[in-house]
Design an enzyme around this catalytic site. Sequence first.
Site, PDB file in Angstrom:
ATOM      1  N   HIS A 255      43.636 -19.307  30.287  1.00 55.96           N
ATOM      2  CA  HIS A 255      45.026 -19.730  30.164  1.00 55.96           C
ATOM      3  C   HIS A 255      45.250 -21.146  30.700  1.00 55.96           C
ATOM      4  O   HIS A 255      46.295 -21.743  30.452  1.00 55.96           O
ATOM      5  CB  HIS A 255      45.969 -18.728  30.852  1.00 55.96           C
ATOM      6  CG  HIS A 255      45.917 -18.782  32.350  1.00 55.96           C
ATOM      7  ND1 HIS A 255      45.134 -17.929  33.095  1.00 55.96           N
ATOM      8  CD2 HIS A 255      46.568 -19.567  33.249  1.00 55.96           C
ATOM      9  CE1 HIS A 255      45.298 -18.185  34.387  1.00 55.96           C
ATOM     10  NE2 HIS A 255      46.175 -19.174  34.505  1.00 55.96           N
ATOM     11  N   ASP A 290      40.181 -13.741  30.075  1.00 50.31           N
ATOM     12  CA  ASP A 290      40.815 -14.931  30.638  1.00 50.31           C
ATOM     13  C   ASP A 290      39.799 -15.852  31.308  1.00 50.31           C
ATOM     14  O   ASP A 290      40.022 -16.361  32.409  1.00 50.31           O
ATOM     15  CB  ASP A 290      41.910 -14.531  31.635  1.00 50.31           C
ATOM     16  CG  ASP A 290      42.837 -15.709  31.949  1.00 50.31           C
ATOM     17  OD1 ASP A 290      42.902 -16.649  31.127  1.00 50.31           O
ATOM     18  OD2 ASP A 290      43.461 -15.711  33.022  1.00 50.31           O
ATOM     19  N   SER A 370      44.604 -21.308  39.559  1.00 52.24           N
ATOM     20  CA  SER A 370      43.907 -20.589  38.484  1.00 52.24           C
ATOM     21  C   SER A 370      42.630 -21.312  38.096  1.00 52.24           C
ATOM     22  O   SER A 370      42.627 -22.524  37.831  1.00 52.24           O
ATOM     23  CB  SER A 370      44.818 -20.463  37.266  1.00 52.24           C
ATOM     24  OG  SER A 370      45.950 -19.688  37.584  1.00 52.24           O
TER      25      SER A 370
END
Length: 512
Positions: A255, A290, A370
């Site tokens: 993402h 992901d 992230s």
Amino acid sequence: MSDQHEGTTNGEPTPERPAPPRLGPRPLVRPPVDAGEASVFGRPAGVDGGFAQWPRGNGSAAPGPLRPGPPPAALASAFGRPDGDAAALQRPPHPGQDPAQPPPAFWADPAAPVEKDPWRDPDSGAVLGPPPVDGPEPAPAPSGPGARLSVREVLFGRRVHPRALALLAFVALLIGVAGGLVGRLTAGGAARLTAPDATIAAAAPAKERPPGSVADIAAKVVPAVVSLEIRVGDQGGTGSGVVIDPAGYVLTNNHVVAPAAQVQGATVEAVFSDGSRAPAPIVGRDPKTDLAVVKVGVANPTVAQIGSSAGLAVGDAVLAVGSPLGLAGTVTSGIVSAIERPVRLDGEGNAGDAVIDAIQTDAAINPGNSGGPLVDSTGAVVGINTAIRSLGQGEGGSIGLGFAIPIDEARRIAEQLIRVGTVTHAELGVNAKSVTDGATDGAQVQNVVQGGAAAAAGINEGDVIVKVGERAIAGADDLVVAVREHQPGQSVPIELIRGGRPLTVTAVLTSD
């Protein structure tokens, strides 16, 4: 031949050929003897033989006195006595002798016995007289330092020039004035900094940073973590990544880079801890887990040490490293709060069924973390920070609920992305929802995909799956991650409840 012997009979001279003249011996030439040299070096009068024939032992003198002639000018100049010196060489000086009167000649002193007179006895030994005294000897030059002057001698002894004393006094005065001025300025500055009655806080000794401390781990990991900047037109975003291979491969979240992968002309740039930048094109990404891999063209980058997530236990100390809110190189610490926590991710850039079997941690994770690493107490990467839970709407801050993808699964996905750019996952071929009867939890099958592994194994709608392989199923998300732990084509036993009765079937998993 006859001409050669004409006028000759048996080699004797003839009137026609007379004999050659013969040379007689040259006359003996004796140069005349100089009268002076003869008088000096000749025999005494009345002596015809050698000196050995001179009568000895009776003290008799020669028949006549010795009358030497004048020496040659060259000898007199080289060996003669200085002008005005009347002393002769025939006799050594004696105390009380009149220096004006020369001593008797060597041969004219019949009173001295030959055997007691060393000057007349050729066999006598050498006799040394007293050394000549021409004048006082010069004083030796001093070899060490000169004499030191006292203050009294310097000031009143006229040993130093008055102008030198005045110059010395002036230099001393200048040094004193400069020292006083510096002392005044120093004292004034110190007085402004502290007052006499001020209380100074005591400083504790500096803390050491032993191996295994947070500072030590951070120093090892931070150089291998990059900040990823994504630009899509006039929009931008940030995330994190970790270098996992010397060739420049960087592991991050899907993402994070998904906006750049979906828009033409978008760019991804990696920023290292030293501030250097490099383009980071996307190598491959996997929306279902992901995860994504980008590559930087940097020679010999710092590579993170890859650990294992299988040995983690609740309570283990961990650190999260990344760029939360764009603040690169941020390090937070915490513990492992839970393991094997199924977490369904939002659909931003991911598939609708993106579920991770996460490591839960209370280390502060915020937007921008992230893709960054979660490391253990040795500095080895054990997870990839991916998601958080918050109480606010939208992008809230950390409340101590952070989730990371276990590195064992992330490494397998990254290797496939690097090799082929895509990843395949095992599929059971069902849609399920989480159910419970108060005593047992499970995943109830909502529909079965025709031709899938579940249909081939005889799984029906309404069946509640409670176990896949060795893993218990507590809900729909557990079922997804349990199936993806296996490989396509693998046979897996599945325990389910049908009509209140337990049932076990074997499913051969297919590929997505």
